[in-house]
Design a protein around this motif. Structure first.
Motif, PDB file in Angstrom:
ATOM      1  N   ALA A 227     -23.320  89.692  65.523  1.00 60.06           N
ATOM      2  CA  ALA A 227     -23.452  91.046  64.982  1.00 60.06           C
ATOM      3  C   ALA A 227     -22.892  91.185  63.573  1.00 60.06           C
TER       4      ALA A 227
ATOM      5  N   TRP B 211     -25.656  91.551  61.069  1.00 59.07           N
ATOM      6  CA  TRP B 211     -26.630  92.618  61.244  1.00 59.07           C
ATOM      7  C   TRP B 211     -26.546  93.656  60.130  1.00 59.07           C
TER       8      TRP B 211
ATOM      9  N   PRO C  94     -27.231  97.790  59.108  1.00 57.06           N
ATOM     10  CA  PRO C  94     -27.111  99.063  59.844  1.00 57.06           C
ATOM     11  C   PRO C  94     -28.363  99.389  60.655  1.00 57.06           C
TER      12      PRO C  94
ATOM     13  N   GLN D 186     -30.399  97.237  61.970  1.00 53.52           N
ATOM     14  CA  GLN D 186     -30.437  96.360  63.138  1.00 53.52           C
ATOM     15  C   GLN D 186     -29.474  96.822  64.222  1.00 53.52           C
ATOM     16  N   TYR D 187     -28.316  97.342  63.823  1.00 60.51           N
ATOM     17  CA  TYR D 187     -27.392  97.926  64.797  1.00 60.51           C
ATOM     18  C   TYR D 187     -28.063  99.082  65.536  1.00 60.51           C
TER      19      TYR D 187
ATOM     20  N   TRP E 154     -30.856  97.816  67.834  1.00 61.67           N
ATOM     21  CA  TRP E 154     -30.316  97.176  69.035  1.00 61.67           C
ATOM     22  C   TRP E 154     -29.958  98.238  70.078  1.00 61.67           C
ATOM     23  N   CYS E 155     -29.185  99.228  69.673  1.00 60.79           N
ATOM     24  CA  CYS E 155     -28.764 100.284  70.595  1.00 60.79           C
ATOM     25  C   CYS E 155     -29.963 101.054  71.132  1.00 60.79           C
TER      26      CYS E 155
ATOM     27  N   VAL F  83     -23.390  97.542  73.981  1.00 61.08           N
ATOM     28  CA  VAL F  83     -22.293  96.675  73.550  1.00 61.08           C
ATOM     29  C   VAL F  83     -22.122  95.522  74.535  1.00 61.08           C
TER      30      VAL F  83
ATOM     31  N   TYR G  48     -24.842  92.857  74.195  1.00 64.67           N
ATOM     32  CA  TYR G  48     -24.573  91.969  73.065  1.00 64.67           C
ATOM     33  C   TYR G  48     -23.534  90.919  73.433  1.00 64.67           C
TER      34      TYR G  48
END
Length: 247
Positions: free
Chosen positions: A12, A15, A17, A19-20, A23-24, A77, A80
Motif C-alpha cells: 500500500a 498506492w 490516493p 488507488q486507496y 480498493w475500499c 483493511v 489488504y
C-alpha cells in the motif's frame, strides 16, 4: 492503464490516493453483492424460514449504523493485510502447478477448524460478565437476526477486528494455496451472513444456520462461528428445538 499495471496490491505504500479509494470501494461493493446474494438466493429455492424466538431489532440506531459502516471499512483493511501476508508467506502457494489435495481440500477443512478453535475461546470470553456489557452485548441486542450481512457485522469494532484477524491467524497456522485462503475468507463471510438470516440453510450437518440462531436465543451455548466441533468438545453445544420449525 499504466497506473493499473503498476498497482501492487501487496504494498500500500506505493498506492495513489485514487488507488486507496478504489480498493475500499471494490471491497465494500463486494460485501454489498454478498449481502444481496445471501438475502435473495435462498428465496429462489423456497427455503424454510426459521421462526423468530426472540425480540427482533426492528429499527437500527445511529450507533448500529456507525458500527456497520466502520466494520465494512475495516474489511477493506483486513483484506489488504490478508493478501499482503499471503503474498510474502512461504506456506501459501500461488502457482496453479502447486495445487494439491493437501493444500486445498484438506487445508480448507483445517482452516475452519483452526479458526473456530480461537474464535470459540474469544467468543466465550466476550460472554464473561466482567466484559460482556462493554463489547458483545451490543450484538445481542438483536435476538432474532434477519438482515444477513448487516446483522452479522453489527458488532463492537473491537470484536469485529479480532474476529476478522482470527482468519489471518488460521492462514498463518495452516499451509494452503491462495485459492484455498480466498475461498476460506469469502466463504466464511457468506456463512457468517447466512447465520444472521432466518433461512433454514445447512450443509452436511457441519454448518447449519440453526446453530447460531440458537446462540442468539440462549447466549451461553453454540459459540462457534462456522462449525460446532469445539462446542461439542467443550460441552457448550445445544441443539435447536426442531419442534419450533415451520414450513
Amino acid at each position: 492503464l499504466s497506473s493499473l499495471a503498476a498497482f501492487k496490491f501487496w504494498d500500500a505504500s506505493t498506492w495513489t490516493p485514487l488507488q486507496y479509494l478504489s480498493w475500499c470501494t471494490v471491497i465494500v461493493l463486494g460485501l454489498e453483492i454478498v449481502a444481496w446474494l445471501v438475502s435473495n438466493i435462498p428465496k429462489l429455492f423456497n427455503t424454510v424460514i426459521l421462526p423468530k424466538r426472540g425480540s427482533h431489532l426492528d429499527v437500527l440506531t445511529s450507533k448500529d449504523i456507525a458500527f456497520i459502516c466502520w466494520n465494512k471499512f475495516c474489511t477493506a483493511v483486513f483484506t489488504y493485510h490478508a493478501l499482503r501476508f499471503c503474498w510474502y508467506s512461504k506456506t501459501v502457494k500461488w502457482g496453479l502447478d502447486e495445487l494439491t489435495l493437501l493444500n486445498t481440500v484438506v487445508a480448507l477443512g483445517g482452516l475452519f477448524v483452526v479458526y473456530d478453535f480461537f474464535y470459540h475461546i474469544f467468543h466465550r470470553a466476550l460472554h464473561l460478565r466482567s466484559v460482556y456489557k462493554y463489547v458483545h452485548k451490543h450484538h445481542h441486542n438483536q435476538h432474532a437476526p434477519s438482515r444477513g450481512t448487516a446483522d452479522a457485522v453489527n458488532v463492537h469494532p473491537f470484536e469485529f477486528v479480532c474476529g476478522e484477524y482470527c482468519h489471518l491467524l488460521a492462514i498463518f497456522l495452516v499451509p494452503c494455496h491462495i485459492m484455498t485462503a480466498a475461498l476460506f475468507v469469502v466463504g466464511g463471510g457468506v456463512v457468517a451472513s447466512l447465520n444472521h438470516t432466518r433461512f433454514n440453510v445447512s450443509l452436511l450437518n457441519v454448518f447449519d444456520v440453526k446453530f447460531h440462531d440458537q446462540h442468539h436465543v440462549v447466549p451461553t451455548v453454540n459459540y462457534g462461528q462456522y462449525i460446532m466441533l469445539w462446542d461439542y468438545v467443550f460441552g457448550t453445544y445445544h441443539e435447536y428445538p426442531h419442534e419450533k420449525l415451520k414450513g
